[in-house]
Design an enzyme around this catalytic site. Sequence first.
Site, short mmCIF file in Angstrom:
data_model
loop_
_atom_site.label_atom_id
_atom_site.label_comp_id
_atom_site.label_asym_id
_atom_site.label_seq_id
_atom_site.Cartn_x
_atom_site.Cartn_y
_atom_site.Cartn_z
N TYR A 166 10.00 -27.52 -9.34
CA TYR A 166 9.60 -28.56 -10.29
C TYR A 166 8.22 -29.12 -9.93
CZ TYR A 166 14.60 -28.85 -11.66
OH TYR A 166 15.90 -28.59 -12.08
N ASN A 182 18.97 -45.70 -21.99
CA ASN A 182 20.00 -44.68 -21.82
C ASN A 182 21.20 -45.21 -21.03
OD1 ASN A 182 18.66 -42.69 -23.26
ND2 ASN A 182 17.63 -41.88 -21.46
N GLY A 218 16.58 -37.49 -16.93
CA GLY A 218 15.23 -37.83 -16.53
C GLY A 218 14.65 -38.85 -17.49
N ASP A 251 18.14 -35.94 -8.30
CA ASP A 251 18.14 -34.48 -8.35
C ASP A 251 16.73 -33.94 -8.53
OD1 ASP A 251 19.84 -31.89 -8.82
OD2 ASP A 251 18.40 -31.93 -10.47
N GLN A 296 26.15 -27.13 -11.67
CA GLN A 296 25.26 -27.83 -12.60
C GLN A 296 24.83 -26.85 -13.69
OE1 GLN A 296 20.93 -30.04 -12.82
NE2 GLN A 296 22.12 -30.32 -10.93
#
Length: 313
Positions: free
Chosen positions: A55, A291, A281, A50, A176
Amino acid sequence: MKYVRVGKSGLKITEITFGTALTIGTEFNEEKRVAELIDTAWNLGIRSFDTSNNYGEAETLLGRALRRYRREEYVISTKGSWPIGETPFHRGLSRKHILWAIEESLKKLKLDYVDLYYAHRYDPEVSMEEIVRTFNYLINIGKIRYWATSEWPIEALEECHKVCDELKLEKPILEQSIYSYAITKVEKNGVKKFCDEKGISILGFSPLAQGLLTGKYRKGIPENSRIAKRKKINYSKTLDIYNQNKERIDKYLEICEKYKVKAHYVAIQWMLRKNIFPVMGASRPEQLIDNVKGLEAKIPEELWKELDKINEE
């Protein structure tokens, strides 16, 4: 890594989507570092990526890093409508802006199409019919495969689906939103209820509340943390999130400590239990590796009961 179906569509994504917000293209731009992160994600089984046109250099860097992989073997999403310039033509959901924005994103990504294209925040100045027809047009000409929304209010989602039904056009397949144990607004503002009833998937960004749910800030501000880097990345909301949700975050961390379970593992599984899939991220490969381990962590049922009780307060 499991695959999950997106809404009622035929598209499938991995349980975890790798996100680039506030890291790739903003915090750092080194191609080698980006490639290492994307390769780590790939080796962990992540096939969903994504990004967004606001960004920084993220689209360009992500596109380059993914070029070594077969295009049909991953899902990539980007977004349009966020202000990226000074004029009215560089923002919003008008047909003029969105048709320009998708072309710019594809150039940066060096792709012929994206799998998902987001209407990145609702634009009340554009009619819903124009928005719906524009995104459907992009599907019809092959620039995008599906469309989605991000952080849309419940009223806009309801109107969108009504207009799609009336015009017999394709609806957005997911929403989202920001979501974590610390920030649960989609459960309170009607968005999650609407999505559940209509068969729309939800992806949640900031699943660790920007690191606050890991417990790493309990003894101060660590070096290289998001709060420590807030001037460099031009982002200071992490501290605001903590101050606004301090009591809830502190109780959460206390319960995780009580059961001797890593707090970020609980945060990841909390989302999945809610049928909300995390966009995660990372600044370093080891963060991402750890994670992903959270998907398989053993967490006592008693812990969930205590968290549920707080969540209902």
